[in-house]
Design a protein around this motif. Sequence first.
Motif, mmCIF file in Angstrom:
data_model
loop_
_atom_site.group_PDB
_atom_site.id
_atom_site.type_symbol
_atom_site.label_atom_id
_atom_site.label_comp_id
_atom_site.label_asym_id
_atom_site.label_seq_id
_atom_site.Cartn_x
_atom_site.Cartn_y
_atom_site.Cartn_z
ATOM 1 N N ARG A 161 16.053 11.749 3.450
ATOM 2 C CA ARG A 161 15.722 10.458 4.069
ATOM 3 C C ARG A 161 16.938 9.783 4.688
ATOM 4 N NH1 ARG A 161 17.517 6.241 1.218
ATOM 5 N NH2 ARG A 161 16.352 4.873 2.612
ATOM 6 N N GLY A 162 18.134 10.239 4.374
ATOM 7 C CA GLY A 162 19.327 9.634 4.940
ATOM 8 C C GLY A 162 19.538 8.226 4.427
ATOM 9 N N LYS A 163 20.185 7.400 5.231
ATOM 10 C CA LYS A 163 20.540 6.041 4.829
ATOM 11 C C LYS A 163 19.686 4.979 5.519
ATOM 12 C CE LYS A 163 24.045 7.331 2.254
ATOM 13 N NZ LYS A 163 24.030 7.150 0.778
ATOM 14 N N GLU A 164 18.600 5.389 6.152
ATOM 15 C CA GLU A 164 17.759 4.451 6.884
ATOM 16 C C GLU A 164 17.172 3.408 5.941
ATOM 17 O OE1 GLU A 164 14.297 4.785 10.347
ATOM 18 O OE2 GLU A 164 14.573 6.391 8.894
ATOM 19 N N ALA A 165 17.157 2.157 6.382
ATOM 20 C CA ALA A 165 16.591 1.078 5.565
ATOM 21 C C ALA A 165 15.114 1.352 5.294
ATOM 22 C CB ALA A 165 16.760 -0.259 6.274
ATOM 23 N N PRO A 166 14.668 1.247 4.053
ATOM 24 C CA PRO A 166 13.273 1.546 3.729
ATOM 25 C C PRO A 166 12.301 0.521 4.306
ATOM 26 C CG PRO A 166 14.675 1.597 1.762
ATOM 27 C CD PRO A 166 15.462 0.943 2.850
ATOM 28 N N LEU A 167 11.313 1.015 5.015
ATOM 29 C CA LEU A 167 10.175 0.217 5.476
ATOM 30 C C LEU A 167 8.973 0.788 4.728
ATOM 31 C CD1 LEU A 167 11.018 0.224 9.292
ATOM 32 C CD2 LEU A 167 11.665 -1.492 7.583
ATOM 33 N N ILE A 168 8.579 0.125 3.657
ATOM 34 C CA ILE A 168 7.735 0.745 2.631
ATOM 35 C C ILE A 168 6.269 0.375 2.816
ATOM 36 C CG2 ILE A 168 7.353 0.959 0.144
ATOM 37 C CD1 ILE A 168 10.307 0.036 -0.212
ATOM 38 N N TYR A 169 5.431 1.402 2.801
ATOM 39 C CA TYR A 169 3.983 1.231 2.851
ATOM 40 C C TYR A 169 3.451 1.539 1.456
ATOM 41 C CZ TYR A 169 -0.527 0.980 5.291
ATOM 42 O OH TYR A 169 -1.772 0.597 5.735
ATOM 43 N N GLU A 170 3.201 0.478 0.680
ATOM 44 C CA GLU A 170 2.733 0.626 -0.700
ATOM 45 C C GLU A 170 1.274 1.079 -0.679
ATOM 46 O OE1 GLU A 170 3.031 -2.096 -4.709
ATOM 47 O OE2 GLU A 170 2.234 -3.026 -2.893
ATOM 48 N N SER A 171 0.973 2.149 -1.410
ATOM 49 C CA SER A 171 -0.337 2.795 -1.266
ATOM 50 C C SER A 171 -0.892 3.227 -2.620
ATOM 51 C CB SER A 171 -0.213 4.041 -0.370
ATOM 52 O OG SER A 171 0.452 3.752 0.839
ATOM 53 N N HIS A 172 -2.209 3.355 -2.645
ATOM 54 C CA HIS A 172 -2.913 3.901 -3.805
ATOM 55 C C HIS A 172 -3.869 4.969 -3.287
ATOM 56 C CE1 HIS A 172 -5.830 4.219 -7.091
ATOM 57 N NE2 HIS A 172 -4.928 3.674 -7.881
ATOM 58 N N VAL A 173 -3.656 6.207 -3.692
ATOM 59 C CA VAL A 173 -4.429 7.337 -3.167
ATOM 60 C C VAL A 173 -5.916 7.152 -3.410
ATOM 61 C CG1 VAL A 173 -4.894 9.804 -3.469
ATOM 62 C CG2 VAL A 173 -2.524 8.987 -3.324
ATOM 63 N N GLY A 174 -6.292 6.765 -4.615
ATOM 64 C CA GLY A 174 -7.708 6.698 -4.973
ATOM 65 C C GLY A 174 -8.507 5.715 -4.155
ATOM 66 N N MET A 175 -7.886 4.591 -3.756
ATOM 67 C CA MET A 175 -8.616 3.563 -3.017
ATOM 68 C C MET A 175 -8.282 3.587 -1.531
ATOM 69 S SD MET A 175 -6.645 0.056 -4.180
ATOM 70 C CE MET A 175 -7.303 -0.859 -2.791
ATOM 71 N N ALA A 176 -7.745 4.712 -1.047
ATOM 72 C CA ALA A 176 -7.256 4.775 0.329
ATOM 73 C C ALA A 176 -8.310 5.204 1.342
ATOM 74 C CB ALA A 176 -6.054 5.722 0.414
ATOM 75 N N GLY A 177 -9.567 5.319 0.922
ATOM 76 C CA GLY A 177 -10.629 5.665 1.853
ATOM 77 C C GLY A 177 -11.729 4.614 1.840
ATOM 78 N N GLU A 178 -12.725 4.801 2.699
ATOM 79 C CA GLU A 178 -13.782 3.790 2.857
ATOM 80 C C GLU A 178 -14.941 3.957 1.885
ATOM 81 O OE1 GLU A 178 -15.100 2.227 6.368
ATOM 82 O OE2 GLU A 178 -13.252 2.450 7.495
ATOM 83 N N GLU A 179 -15.174 5.154 1.402
ATOM 84 C CA GLU A 179 -16.335 5.380 0.546
ATOM 85 C C GLU A 179 -16.112 4.785 -0.837
ATOM 86 O OE1 GLU A 179 -17.734 9.408 0.529
ATOM 87 O OE2 GLU A 179 -17.116 9.728 2.615
ATOM 88 N N GLU A 180 -17.211 4.456 -1.509
ATOM 89 C CA GLU A 180 -17.145 3.834 -2.833
ATOM 90 C C GLU A 180 -16.995 4.917 -3.898
ATOM 91 O OE1 GLU A 180 -20.081 0.824 -3.556
ATOM 92 O OE2 GLU A 180 -20.021 0.089 -1.499
#
Length: 670
Positions: A161-180
């Motif tokens: 990843r080098g030294k690039e400043a983190p631009l973080i996308y906080e995510s949860h795999v289980g709730m990352a889709g549209e279906e229930e």
Amino acid sequence: MDTLKLIANDPWLEKHADVITSRYESARSKEFELTQGGSLRDFASGYFYYGLHRTNEGWVIRDWAPNATAIYLIGDCNGWKKDEAYRFASVGNGNWELLLSFDQLAHEDLYAFNIEWDGGSGTRIPAWVKRAVQDDETKIFSAQVWSPEQTYEWKNPDFNRGKEAPLIYESHVGMAGEEERVHTYNEFRENVLPRIKAAGYNTVQLMAIPEHPYYGSFGYHVSSFFAPSSRFGTPDELKALIDEAHGLGLAVIIDLVHSHAVKNENEGLGKYDGTRYQFFHSGPKGEHPAWDSYCFNYGKNEVLHFLLSNIRYWLEEFKFDGFRYDGVTSMLYFDHGLGKAFTGYDDYYNANVDIEATTYFYLANKLMHEINPNSLSIAEEMSGLPGLASPLADGGLGFDYRMAMGVPDYWIKLIKEVADEDWDVGQIFYELTSKRLDERVVSYAESHDQALVGDKTIIFRLIDKEMYFSMRKDQPNMTVDRGIALHKIIRLATASSAGGAYLNFMGNEFGHPEWIDFPREGNDWSFKHARRLWSIADNPELRFHWLADFDQEMMQWIKRERLLEIPEVFWRFDNKTDQILAFSRGEFLVVFNFNPINSYTGYGIPMDASKWKVLFDTDEERFGGQGRIDKGMTYYTRPAAGISSQHYLNLYLPARTAVVFKKEAFRRIR
């Protein structure tokens, strides 16, 4: 020893120099005790020894259970009954070992341990297990043999990843889709990673990866520390997700929960060998009063071995790029920081601080950067302990960043309690930029915390019930217009002034409606609020895409210009009455008009003689604005009197609007 740089840089710490130096020396002493002068990486190799392994001769399983009197492997291999052929042998120091032939176990077999101790016995999922699965009907967890014929082959094994400043996308795999339902590693890899890349983020933060028995815990009640959650798929599918992210240039970090563990006994570490004190403190010290969980004993070398090996495991076996350490405040203080207002330095240097925990953080951060110098170490910490995110050599605890947890709290308090026309722009700038000079922080307007049931996201606080009725473009609504305008301004102010890194929770960038609520008894086990409705951001008839488009423009700018790697954010101007704020960073100037009513023509911002162009602004029609700013203009500063007098950048500043300017080459005429 010489004065530590942490103390030299802050005169207020001089009175606590002995305590700071003592903690530093304690950590170094523990490091030598564990390594005997070798490397922490070599010490943190427990997962190569413990757990289940396939060898050239067959299978070997090892475990540490010092209070056990006998251990049996039970499972598909023997009808889930104790069998002398599957009895472990004691090999000393509380360690147990079982050797099996190839035909006694097979890939995907289910198994568990039956551990006996004086006065009792219990079924246990092995502490070092690398895969645990839950039966859909009984909800009982079992360990599973995971040894496919073809091991995963990495396509991007050398990602850095080098030294690039983190631009973080906080995510949860289980709730990352549209279906229930619960969504998968594969679905996240195929559907969400491309969105994150296009949106301009460079780091994915995955929540709830280590196995946890209760889905609704958001992954913060861990049971199996070495097992990626099987709810979302297989270990190889998680590796494919990480590999794909690396191929897109995205770093991947996970929430690491070493602050506590779930109390569950069958599938967790609770009373694993019949005692409470194998991994955890005994008595009240070992129980977290607010989280109903057990607290690790960081003074035990075996526990340090377990946790440090866990760090190495995730970094090397899955090629994660770092961690966001959860519950750091809880670990640092014997009272867990509960209900405590940290008002002075004395609060950080008294008997309430757990020196065993500060030693653990020293070891954990040193290990991380020994394995991968560019790995990310982020502390979720709210007390403000000095030196938390300062280098180890300076006397700090070695985190790369701390979470700026006061920023989202400030925004929520401001929105809830103060009328728009009374927002103090000087106070806003102070709250966004207030941090220790020797530390970097992850700034954010809101994370998953602000979206959980019982709370409200920023967009929901601003728009509320109109979210349900007036988000179509053909339904004009002043409440929605206000909400969209402030949503963009709040994010721009937070991101462009961020103290080294920026974070957003998935979907919040486009104003995802409502809250997060996982299936539970209180909502009839519904998945309705445990998903992400990407389609509303893609729908050109709805306003949500305006917010997503603006966020993309903002993040691409920050990423392209490496804005957050410029450490200085300079205050340029503020006027509390007019609610105008201006600050600069590098060659960029950001000007805000927070006033809900008043637009200003020819508003003078004091600057040096210079020339500026508009990059983008929150009022552009493509972002749901009114298009009141002429992006084609070139703006020159003008002197108030003679050429050598104070220059002003005279601007048109519409109400509730922010503008990003870039400085252009300028030759001053004499």
